[in-house]
Design an enzyme around this catalytic site. Structure first.
Site, PDB file in Angstrom:
ATOM      1  N   LYS A 131      -3.695   0.888 -19.271  1.00 24.29           N
ATOM      2  CA  LYS A 131      -4.256  -0.459 -19.336  1.00 24.29           C
ATOM      3  C   LYS A 131      -5.785  -0.443 -19.297  1.00 24.29           C
ATOM      4  O   LYS A 131      -6.414  -1.462 -19.560  1.00 24.29           O
ATOM      5  CB  LYS A 131      -3.723  -1.310 -18.183  1.00 24.29           C
ATOM      6  CG  LYS A 131      -2.230  -1.630 -18.286  1.00 24.29           C
ATOM      7  CD  LYS A 131      -1.933  -2.534 -19.464  1.00 24.29           C
ATOM      8  CE  LYS A 131      -0.463  -2.927 -19.500  1.00 24.29           C
ATOM      9  NZ  LYS A 131      -0.146  -3.862 -20.608  1.00 24.29           N
ATOM     10  N   TYR A 132      -6.385   0.698 -18.944  1.00 20.20           N
ATOM     11  CA  TYR A 132      -7.843   0.799 -18.971  1.00 20.20           C
ATOM     12  C   TYR A 132      -8.377   1.014 -20.389  1.00 20.20           C
ATOM     13  O   TYR A 132      -9.595   1.003 -20.595  1.00 20.20           O
ATOM     14  CB  TYR A 132      -8.315   1.950 -18.079  1.00 20.20           C
ATOM     15  CG  TYR A 132      -8.309   1.627 -16.610  1.00 20.20           C
ATOM     16  CD1 TYR A 132      -9.404   1.018 -16.007  1.00 20.20           C
ATOM     17  CD2 TYR A 132      -7.215   1.922 -15.807  1.00 20.20           C
ATOM     18  CE1 TYR A 132      -9.414   0.716 -14.651  1.00 20.20           C
ATOM     19  CE2 TYR A 132      -7.209   1.630 -14.457  1.00 20.20           C
ATOM     20  CZ  TYR A 132      -8.313   1.028 -13.884  1.00 20.20           C
ATOM     21  OH  TYR A 132      -8.316   0.733 -12.544  1.00 20.20           O
ATOM     22  N   HIS A 168     -11.583  -2.648  -2.567  1.00 20.42           N
ATOM     23  CA  HIS A 168     -10.651  -1.839  -3.349  1.00 20.42           C
ATOM     24  C   HIS A 168     -10.715  -2.281  -4.809  1.00 20.42           C
ATOM     25  O   HIS A 168      -9.853  -2.997  -5.300  1.00 20.42           O
ATOM     26  CB  HIS A 168      -9.224  -2.008  -2.802  1.00 20.42           C
ATOM     27  CG  HIS A 168      -8.221  -1.133  -3.487  1.00 20.42           C
ATOM     28  ND1 HIS A 168      -6.880  -1.219  -3.245  1.00 20.42           N
ATOM     29  CD2 HIS A 168      -8.360  -0.162  -4.415  1.00 20.42           C
ATOM     30  CE1 HIS A 168      -6.226  -0.342  -4.003  1.00 20.42           C
ATOM     31  NE2 HIS A 168      -7.115   0.312  -4.715  1.00 20.42           N
ATOM     32  N   LYS A 226       1.462   4.019 -17.175  1.00 19.54           N
ATOM     33  CA  LYS A 226       1.224   2.739 -17.848  1.00 19.54           C
ATOM     34  C   LYS A 226       0.020   2.017 -17.259  1.00 19.54           C
ATOM     35  O   LYS A 226      -0.728   1.339 -17.975  1.00 19.54           O
ATOM     36  CB  LYS A 226       2.472   1.855 -17.742  1.00 19.54           C
ATOM     37  CG  LYS A 226       3.656   2.346 -18.565  1.00 19.54           C
ATOM     38  CD  LYS A 226       4.796   1.334 -18.523  1.00 19.54           C
ATOM     39  CE  LYS A 226       5.948   1.793 -19.415  1.00 19.54           C
ATOM     40  NZ  LYS A 226       7.064   0.797 -19.419  1.00 19.54           N
ATOM     41  N   PHE A 227      -0.169   2.167 -15.943  1.00 19.99           N
ATOM     42  CA  PHE A 227      -1.319   1.536 -15.305  1.00 19.99           C
ATOM     43  C   PHE A 227      -2.621   2.112 -15.845  1.00 19.99           C
ATOM     44  O   PHE A 227      -3.569   1.384 -16.158  1.00 19.99           O
ATOM     45  CB  PHE A 227      -1.230   1.734 -13.791  1.00 19.99           C
ATOM     46  CG  PHE A 227      -2.373   1.124 -13.026  1.00 19.99           C
ATOM     47  CD1 PHE A 227      -2.386  -0.231 -12.743  1.00 19.99           C
ATOM     48  CD2 PHE A 227      -3.436   1.900 -12.592  1.00 19.99           C
ATOM     49  CE1 PHE A 227      -3.444  -0.808 -12.047  1.00 19.99           C
ATOM     50  CE2 PHE A 227      -4.488   1.339 -11.888  1.00 19.99           C
ATOM     51  CZ  PHE A 227      -4.486  -0.018 -11.619  1.00 19.99           C
ATOM     52  N   ASN A 228      -2.694   3.438 -15.980  1.00 21.27           N
ATOM     53  CA  ASN A 228      -3.898   4.068 -16.518  1.00 21.27           C
ATOM     54  C   ASN A 228      -4.136   3.675 -17.964  1.00 21.27           C
ATOM     55  O   ASN A 228      -5.285   3.522 -18.402  1.00 21.27           O
ATOM     56  CB  ASN A 228      -3.787   5.594 -16.414  1.00 21.27           C
ATOM     57  CG  ASN A 228      -4.398   6.111 -15.134  1.00 21.27           C
ATOM     58  OD1 ASN A 228      -5.018   5.365 -14.380  1.00 21.27           O
ATOM     59  ND2 ASN A 228      -4.225   7.405 -14.863  1.00 21.27           N
ATOM     60  N   HIS A 255      -7.055   6.461  -1.463  1.00 21.43           N
ATOM     61  CA  HIS A 255      -5.793   5.805  -1.802  1.00 21.43           C
ATOM     62  C   HIS A 255      -4.699   6.583  -1.083  1.00 21.43           C
ATOM     63  O   HIS A 255      -4.620   7.804  -1.190  1.00 21.43           O
ATOM     64  CB  HIS A 255      -5.549   5.854  -3.307  1.00 21.43           C
ATOM     65  CG  HIS A 255      -6.326   4.837  -4.083  1.00 21.43           C
ATOM     66  ND1 HIS A 255      -7.698   4.759  -4.025  1.00 21.43           N
ATOM     67  CD2 HIS A 255      -5.925   3.860  -4.937  1.00 21.43           C
ATOM     68  CE1 HIS A 255      -8.115   3.773  -4.813  1.00 21.43           C
ATOM     69  NE2 HIS A 255      -7.064   3.207  -5.363  1.00 21.43           N
ATOM     70  N   HIS A 270      -3.912   0.677  -0.018  1.00 20.45           N
ATOM     71  CA  HIS A 270      -2.459   0.579  -0.253  1.00 20.45           C
ATOM     72  C   HIS A 270      -1.663   0.651   1.045  1.00 20.45           C
ATOM     73  O   HIS A 270      -1.431  -0.349   1.690  1.00 20.45           O
ATOM     74  CB  HIS A 270      -1.974   1.629  -1.251  1.00 20.45           C
ATOM     75  CG  HIS A 270      -2.494   1.417  -2.644  1.00 20.45           C
ATOM     76  ND1 HIS A 270      -2.307   0.247  -3.335  1.00 20.45           N
ATOM     77  CD2 HIS A 270      -3.226   2.216  -3.461  1.00 20.45           C
ATOM     78  CE1 HIS A 270      -2.878   0.326  -4.514  1.00 20.45           C
ATOM     79  NE2 HIS A 270      -3.448   1.512  -4.616  1.00 20.45           N
ATOM     80  N   GLU A 274       0.731   4.735  -1.238  1.00 20.59           N
ATOM     81  CA  GLU A 274       1.259   3.830  -2.265  1.00 20.59           C
ATOM     82  C   GLU A 274       2.651   4.277  -2.690  1.00 20.59           C
ATOM     83  O   GLU A 274       3.515   3.466  -3.002  1.00 20.59           O
ATOM     84  CB  GLU A 274       0.314   3.804  -3.460  1.00 20.59           C
ATOM     85  CG  GLU A 274       0.734   2.829  -4.548  1.00 20.59           C
ATOM     86  CD  GLU A 274      -0.238   2.804  -5.712  1.00 20.59           C
ATOM     87  OE1 GLU A 274      -0.153   1.865  -6.526  1.00 20.59           O
ATOM     88  OE2 GLU A 274      -1.081   3.712  -5.807  1.00 20.59           O
TER      89      GLU A 274
END
Length: 796
Positions: free
Chosen positions: A440-441, A365, A436-438, A634, A656, A637
């Protein structure tokens, strides 16, 4: 079906007429049992009614109190997921203020305290020093006596005896037989549904579960053929002679790009009808009689099966039964640890050379764009700025920009960069925040740098991204024991995405024996439709699957893609699961060609059409002698519970699965079906005693003890997409067998005791539910026999 024809043979050359039922896309088809991965079976050619899956039409009676109500119950549950509900808890879970959960939390605190006490118990420490050997049974003493008499006896004798926890009495499950019977029928019905869809798509199904289910069938399954098929790919048939390192080709797999040397063109044509690809044996797709008989799931039957599953997970007695079984399994595992921990540690100590750091493990993963750490990416960016400052890396308003000019527009230099300024660490602020997670890329929060450094399709044709991936691959090869399955994206916006991705991999020679690829499809149709890039959902499906069918029919038409696909193991489906879904997938849903709405199709809609097209593709690839693909999305989650229902039915394993903690029925089913889950150990508190059988945690942040980490590493290899030949080298040639026999501690560092415990515990659960059904059948037969005899005597 023409799966027994030799590779390259036109399966429809005889123009064999296709049955009218097959034209509707039914699940009914004839599959070779030798072709089954785990347990595939022959399905009968009979129509299926909503709510009565074909695979369940056995002589065994699986009728429950909910029969005839599946559709209504499922629609009510679906509607609740769309509306803002003020329920204290969902109908498939236990209330959060339930005393059961409070007691469970109290029990966890007590267990942690006990573990701390045991850790410092002087008696335990004293016995641990005594070679970690514990003689707690007459069998152990007898074994040590034999070992002293026969010094040539191998040290690594399989451990047959350990302290087992047994429950006596007739009512072992703690519920009345009527409740047990109803729950058992529901559980078996769900397992039959999964087995049907796994067999149809040529994905794997747990052999142990299949063996217990076949006892409830009229026609037995030939499970030994699978072992014979696998044994042909193994270079050595005994663990003593099998090499622990898979054979490595002397030539680079991307060297031979000559289309003339590739498998020949079959001359087939392809056309998508109602969202599913159809294959014809001539170039003229208008000749319906030339359609290849490649099976795919019937939409009506899939909806009926999903209604059954949705109704099962909210059934009160079934929910209570599954929750109690999960509690029992968790407690039983804790008891097993208390009784056998020292013997398991002793077995590990006796294995030379092996520990957690030099056993094979696979990160199943991980996304390719995040496979490097922050420091690695920072060093690469600085190195690129010094080495290629004048290289044009993008075009803005028709004018090329060099790498130096890009950084000058941001008022940055190589000296200014640091790990902190990169800001690519997913901290606690990203929890349940997909946006916010995206973000971070994006290095330094700039999407431009993401496009330049970690994209395959850009102005420099993914040059920088290819280089940094190759550096990661070199690190993996140097460590030797770490392997990964990296995810690359296909968006479905245009037909040439596959070719561009394959050309990137082949041109930059992005390949390693330690790496396999999964292709993830983001669920972003609504975004592309709003931007006028797609007219309807079927166009997206065609862009994703048409190149795959074309390269399977004629590898020379896409030579780079043919080479690249040899290292692709499956599909993933990704997006923010918490986004509200405005539509319920049912028979009234528009077909893909008619889906022109602004709203995104629901999760189950995406998964069904990905699964359906993958199923047709797998059968075509199997006929050509190519490897098949799997679905590993996925799932679970966040969002509605029906995501996990779709995953249970259609996916070989998932990533997940956090919401399983709220649905005891699904969690129990995932355990019985041994569905692999890639999950962070700190993210969930599943019933560990039940779930560690096939859960593979991500390797980052692992705080479990050494033994469990070795067990998780073994599971990660089992659920990965590496070939059976590779797995035989890493785990041993007998890894496909069941129970303790499948384990080779010299390769896995997992004690035979632990593997035997997992297997025996699962067999007990499967036997509990199947025995209840068999007992009920016998009683029914006896009652019918006595009634018949009474009637005969009455006539006399």
């Amino acid at each position: 079906m023409s799966s027994n024809l030799p590779p390259g043979t036109a399966a429809g050359a005889k123009n064999k007429p296709i049955s009218p039922f097959r034209k509707r896309g039914s699940l009914q088809y004839a599959a070779s049992t030798a072709d089954l991965r785990g347990a595939r079976h022959l399905l009968t050619s009979q129509n299926s009614l909503p709510g009565i899956p074909v695979a369940l039409k056995q002589s065994i009676d699986l009728r429950t109190s909910m029969d005839g109500k599946y559709k209504d119950i499922a629609e009510e549950l679906f509607s609740r997921t769309l509306a803002e509900s003020e329920m204290r808890s969902a109908p498939y879970e236990f209330p959060e203020d339930s005393p059961i959960e409070q007691l469970e939390e109290r029990r966890h605190r007590l267990e942690r305290q006990i573990s701390q006490d045991v850790k410092f118990e002087p008696d335990i420490l004293l016995r641990a020093k005594q070679e970690f050997m514990k003689t707690d049974s007459a069998t152990d003493l007898e074994y040590m006596k034999e070992k002293s008499q026969f010094p040539d006896l191998q040290d690594l004798v399989p451990e047959k005896e350990y302290q087992r926890v047994a429950i006596s009495g007739d009512e072992k499950c703690g519920v009345p037989f009527t409740d047990l019977l109803d729950a058992a029928k529901c559980v078996v019905k769900a397992l039959f549904i999964r087995q049907k869809y796994m067999g149809l798509s040529l994905q794997s199904f747990c052999r142990t579960t299949a063996r217990y289910l076949q006892e409830l069938r009229e026609r037995p399954l030939d499970l030994d053929n699978y072992e014979e098929e696998i044994s042909e790919t193994v270079t050595a048939e005994t663990s003593g002679n099998a090499t622990m390192h898979p054979p490595v080709s002397k030539t680079h797999p991307y060297e031979n790009q000559d289309p003339a040397s590739m498998p020949h063109d079959l001359g087939y044509s392809c056309k998508m009808v109602d969202g599913v690809m159809h294959v014809y044996t001539t170039r003229n797709v208008m000749e319906k009689s030339t359609e290849l008989d490649l099976p795919y799931p019937d939409l009506q039957e899939y909806i009926a099966d999903m209604n059954v599953m949705m109704a099962l997970i909210i059934n009160g007695p079934v929910k209570s039964f599954c929750y109690r079984r999960l509690q029992y399994l968790s407690s039983k595992f804790q008891m097993h640890i208390l009784l056998n921990e020292m013997k398991e540690l002793a077995a590990q100590k006796k294995v030379p050379h092996r520990d957690f750091y030099n056993i094979r493990k696979v990160d199943t993963h991980i996304h390719a764009s995040s496979c490097m750490n922050q420091k690695h990416l920072l060093r690469f960016i600085k190195r690129a700025m010094k080495k290629y400052p004048k290289e044009i890396v993008r075009v803005e308003n028709g004018k090329g920009q060099t790498l130096m000019e890009v950084f000058e527009t941001m008022n940055l230099t190589a000296f200014d960069l640091s790990v902190d300024t990169l800001d690519m660490h997913a901290d606690r602020n990203t929890f349940h925040r997909f946006d916010k997670f995206n973000a971070k890329y994006n290095p330094i929060g700039e999407s431009i740098l993401r496009e330049i450094f970690i994209k395959t399709d850009n102005y420099i044709e993914g040059k920088y991204f290819g280089h940094i991936i190759k550096e990661v691959m070199a690190d993996l090869e140097e460590s030797k024991y770490q392997n990964v399955e990296l995810r690359l994206s296909i968006y479905g916006r245009s037909r040439d995405e596959w070719d561009k991705l394959a050309q990137w991999a082949v041109k930059h020679r992005v390949y390693s024996t330690n790496v396999r690829w999964l292709v993830q499809v983001p669920r972003l149709f609504d975004v592309y439709h709003t931007k006028k890039q797609l007219c309807n959902f079927q166009e997206m499906l065609e862009n994703i699957f048409m190149p795959l069918f074309e390269v399977t029919v004629n590898p020379g038409s896409h030579p780079e893609l043919h080479l690249f696909l040899q290292h692709v193991v499956g599909f993933d489906s990704v997006d923010d699961e918490s986004k509200p879904e405005q539509h319920i997938f049912n028979l009234d849903s528009p077909l893909p060609v008619n889906w022109t709405e602004e709203d995104n199709p629901p999760y189950s809609y995406y998964l069904y059409y990905m699964y359906a097209n993958m199923t047709v593709l797998n059968h075509l690839r199997r006929q050509r002698g190519f490897h098949t693909l799997v679905l590993r999305p996925h799932c679970g989650e966040a969002g509605p519970i029906h995501h996990l229902v779709s995953g249970f039915m259609l996916s070989e394993n998932i990533s997940h699965g956090l919401l399983l903690r709220k649905a005891p029925v699904l969690q129990y089913l995932y355990y019985l079906a041994q569905i692999g889950i890639a999950i962070r150990p700190s993210a969930v508190s599943l019933h560990q005693g039940a779930f560690d059988g096939r859960v593979q945690h991500c390797c980052s942040g692992v705080e479990a003890e050494l033994l469990r980490m070795c067990e998780l590493a073994r599971n990660s290899v089992l659920m990965s997409g590496f070939s059976d030949r590779v797995k035989c080298s890493w785990l041993g040639p007998k890894h496909i067998k069941e129970g303790q026999e499948s384990n080779d501690i010299r390769r896995t560092n997992v004690p035979d005791i632990r593997v035997a415990y997992r297997y025996e515990t699962m067999c007990e659960e499967l036997n509990l539910i199947t025995q209840a059904i068999r007992t009920d059948e016998l009683e029914t037969i006896e009652e019918e026999g006595s009634l018949y005899m009474g009637a005969v005597q009455g006539e006399k």
